[in-house]
Structures are given as C-alpha cells and as structure tokens.
Design an enzyme around this catalytic site. Structure first.
Site, PDB file in Angstrom:
ATOM      1  N   SER A  65       7.651   2.889   6.260  1.00 14.95           N
ATOM      2  CA  SER A  65       7.297   3.816   5.252  1.00 14.95           C
ATOM      3  C   SER A  65       7.888   5.166   5.264  1.00 14.95           C
ATOM      4  O   SER A  65       7.674   5.996   4.552  1.00 14.95           O
ATOM      5  CB  SER A  65       5.752   3.792   5.279  1.00 14.95           C
ATOM      6  OG  SER A  65       5.224   2.930   4.378  1.00 14.95           O
ATOM      7  N   LYS A  68       9.991   6.338   2.358  1.00 14.08           N
ATOM      8  CA  LYS A  68       9.411   7.243   1.238  1.00 14.08           C
ATOM      9  C   LYS A  68       9.705   8.724   1.391  1.00 14.08           C
ATOM     10  O   LYS A  68       9.509   9.169   0.384  1.00 14.08           O
ATOM     11  CB  LYS A  68       7.730   6.995   1.408  1.00 14.08           C
ATOM     12  CG  LYS A  68       7.209   5.618   1.335  1.00 14.08           C
ATOM     13  CD  LYS A  68       5.659   5.664   0.895  1.00 14.08           C
ATOM     14  CE  LYS A  68       5.153   4.068   0.538  1.00 14.08           C
ATOM     15  NZ  LYS A  68       5.106   3.174   1.581  1.00 14.08           N
ATOM     16  N   SER A 130       0.739   6.950   1.071  1.00 20.16           N
ATOM     17  CA  SER A 130       1.710   6.286   1.384  1.00 20.16           C
ATOM     18  C   SER A 130       1.900   5.167   0.711  1.00 20.16           C
ATOM     19  O   SER A 130       1.880   3.884   0.908  1.00 20.16           O
ATOM     20  CB  SER A 130       1.775   5.567   2.722  1.00 20.16           C
ATOM     21  OG  SER A 130       3.058   5.094   3.289  1.00 20.16           O
ATOM     22  N   LYS A 232       5.751  12.307   7.661  1.00 24.75           N
ATOM     23  CA  LYS A 232       5.468  10.843   7.072  1.00 24.75           C
ATOM     24  C   LYS A 232       5.524   9.856   8.257  1.00 24.75           C
ATOM     25  O   LYS A 232       6.354  10.038   9.343  1.00 24.75           O
ATOM     26  CB  LYS A 232       6.702  10.489   6.195  1.00 24.75           C
ATOM     27  CG  LYS A 232       5.973   8.914   5.414  1.00 24.75           C
ATOM     28  CD  LYS A 232       5.269   9.315   4.261  1.00 24.75           C
ATOM     29  CE  LYS A 232       4.661   8.251   3.831  1.00 24.75           C
ATOM     30  NZ  LYS A 232       3.906   7.403   4.686  1.00 24.75           N
TER      31      LYS A 232
END
Length: 402
Positions: A65, A68, A130, A232
């Site tokens: 992730s 992202k 997320s 993140k």
C-alpha cells in the site's frame, strides 16, 4: 601530423583543468555502528536530500500500500494543474466496490456502489484509511481504467526522478511487475512534501469517518511524540511490513523508509529507531555557500574555455557528530559544453559522498554567460575535436572537502 600532435597536447592540458583536487588533511574516518533489522531501509534529510543511512536501498521489492503514495501524487498533480478540484466528484463503480470494498478482505473506506464522492473525501479514504476502493475509484475517474492510471503513475514517477520503480495498479495489490526501491519511495515523499504542501496535510490526519465507520490512520509514527506528520504504511505477504515516514524536530525534517519487516510492531520500532538516531547523531556541515563557485566546466567553441559552476542554494551535508568521516564532492557533466551558454542554465550535477555512501546529489548552474567564440577560437576547438573526439567525452571534476 605535427599540428595534430600539438592539438592533442593542448587538449590534454585543457582536460587537466577539469580535474581539480583540493585536500584539507582529513582525519581518520570511523565506521558507522547503527544497525537495523529491516531488510531494506533508508534515512534521508528532506532539506538537503542527504542520505544518512541506507541498507539495500536500491533493491526492488513489492511496495504494497505504499504504492498509494504514488497514486496520491498523480491526483495531487491533477489538482495543482487545475484539471481537478477538491470538490470534483467521482462515482463508485461496481468494479471498485467488488475489488476494493469491504467484501474484498483488504483495507477499505466502505464506499457504497454507484454512490458519488467528493475528491477530498476520496483522498482521505486513500491516505488515512488506505482504502483500496478509494484508489480504484480515483484511478477509474481520472484515467478510465486502473491499467491506464498505472501508465500515468509511471510517467509521473519518471518525471520526478524515480528511476527504478514500476507501478502496475493504484492500490498496491501484489503484481509480479510492481516493484519499488526504498530510495525511490523516499524521493517520492520529499517531492510530495516540497511540491504539494497544502495537500500533504492529509497524510498527517489521525482518523477519518466514512459511511459512519471511524478508522484510525495506520501509520504508527503519528501516535508517537517524535514530530511525525506522514506518510504511508504497506503490507502484503510477499513483501512483509513497510513504511514511509516523515518527522520534524527543531526545524529539521527526516524521511525514513523501511520494508520487509516481520510484523507491524517491528516496523514501528525500526522506523522510530532510525528517526531517533538521525535526529540525535548528525550535524549539518556547509561545503559551499549559496552562489559560491564550486568548480569549472570546459567549454567548446566559446569566448572562454572554462565556465564557473555555482549552486543556487547552500550545499550542506549531514555528518556524524564528532566524526571525521571523509566527505568528497564530485562534479559530473558531459562535455565540454557547447557555446553559447547562458548564465543560470543547469549544466552539471554535484554528487557528495560521505565515506563510501552517496549522501547528496544536486544541480549546478552556469555562473556566467559564455558567448560563441571568434572564428579562430572555434576553428581551434574544431581541430581539437577532430583530433581527440573530446566533445563526446564524459568529464568529472573532483573536489574534496571536510
């Protein structure tokens, strides 16, 4: 033949001007003792882009992730260029709902199928929660399909200097060709912070509620009292646990990226340990002042045969406190440069190494105008080119400082 020999001798003499070595009697360097259990890791100073620590920083791994963050950059760029606003709306397709919604088993912002959502809320769903559904909705709304959006991700990645990473989807779902390096992810974080300061704030939000479901930001650094304000986390089986983090203390911002940890707790501990060490163990050292001549580049066909090179901002590197680690700065350019050259044009790169590690790279600019030379000057340079092929050589100038 005599003229050709003279041309080669003159070329050799001119080329020697491009290799300047200055020494200041370096103390003995001491080895770094810091260690991390993260298989891949990097710690960077955001202000100078100096690398403080790296471990397998150019190894390609699945970003999970953390991809992202690249998705967010594409969206931020659309907003900055006026193609979208925070009030723009997107419709949740059945594909986004099925592939990224709660029933998919992954992280989700719980967007309802066929509903319409403002861009700002989708960004929060993407960054704070997320949400895979948010990522797909954004990708489809901007590029038609997630595959098309991945092309935009790669275009943007190359445009901002991510040289090794490849993206194949907006979510970070596992894909055999979706790989990134921690160095590229650190560069991406710095780019976002520097380029989109008004949008970066979403990475620091602690929680977000959508569809009456309140979710906490998954970044463990935000709940620690260390000045963290982004970015993140990521986790898939093939890559382990990873994190892109940013923290500010006493006006200094550090970026940490780790990947491949065994669990969320180890990810949090190793990330904090790197940041704590970076803030504690380093001090800033100025190598060159803003506008100071760093070195010279050779010029072909100009009124002068050398051009002063300057930096538009101070050249600083972070070095271990109390350590005499060797610091070297190398000027890299392809040349000689062809006249005319305008003052302020980027013509070279400055690479600074701390010991064996590249700590910093930044552009150098022409410090003055170089006009096209007279006919006789250009004729002599043409003879030198014919005799030695020097225009096609790559030169480097070495400057060493402590």
């Amino acid at each position: 033949m005599r003229h050709l020999k003279s041309a080669r001798m003159l070329a050799t003499a001119l080329l020697s001007l491009g290799s300047l070595v200055l020494a200041w009697g370096f103390p003995e360097a001491r080895a770094q003792s810091f260690q991390t259990s993260a298989p891949t890791a990097i710690l960077m100073d955001a202000g100078s882009h100096a690398v403080l620590y790296e471990k397998n920083a150019d190894e390609l791994t699945a970003p999970a992730s953390m991809a992202k963050t690249m998705t967010a950059e594409v969206v931020f760029n659309e907003v900055k260029n006026g193609r979208l606003t925070l009030d723009s709306t997107f419709t949740v397709s059945e594909n986004a709902w099925r592939k990224g919604g709660a029933s998919s088993g992954g992280s989700s912002m719980f967007a309802q199928v066929h509903s319409t959502i403002r861009l700002e809320d989708l960004l929060r769903g993407l960054i704070v929660q997320s949400g895979n559904d948010a990522a797909i909705v954004l990708a489809e709304g901007i590029a038609g399909t997630e595959e098309n959006f991945a092309h935009l991700m790669n275009e943007r990645a190359r445009a901002i200097g991510l040289t090794k990473s490849t993206f194949r989807n907006a979510t970070g779902y596992g894909h055999p060709e979706q790989k990134a390096t921690v160095r590229d992810l650190a560069k991406l974080a710095i780019h976002i912070i520097e380029t989109y300061p008004d949008l970066y704030k979403y990475f620091g939000e602690r929680e977000f509620t959508w569809n009456k479901i309140r979710q906490q930001n998954r970044n463990p650094l935000l709940s620690m009292d260390i000045g963290a304000d982004g970015l993140k986390t990521g986790n898939i089986d093939e890559a382990g646990y990873g994190l892109i983090g940013s923290a500010v203390q006493n006006g200094q911002r550090l970026i940490v990226v780790v990947n491949g940890l065994k669990n969320a707790r180890e990810r949090a501990n190793e990330s904090r340990k790197l940041l704590d060490w970076g803030f504690r163990a380093f001090e800033s050292r100025e190598l060159f002042a803003q506008g100071q001549v760093v070195g010279e580049a050779q010029v072909y066909g100009g009124s002068k045969r050398s051009l002063p090179l300057v930096s538009l901002k101070p050249v600083r590197v972070l070095v271990p406190r109390g350590d005499g680690e060797r610091v070297t700065a190398r000027i890299i350019y392809t040349g000689p440069l062809k006249a005319p050259v305008r003052k302020g044009t980027e013509v070279a790169r400055l690479q600074v190494n701390r010991g064996e590690m590249q700590a910093l790279e930044m552009p150098l600019y022409a410090g003055e105008d170089i006009q096209e030379g007279t006919l006789s000057q250009r004729a002599l340079d043409g003879l030198l080119e014919f005799g030695t092929g020097w225009v096609r050589r790559a030169f480097s100038s070495l400057v060493e400082r402590i």
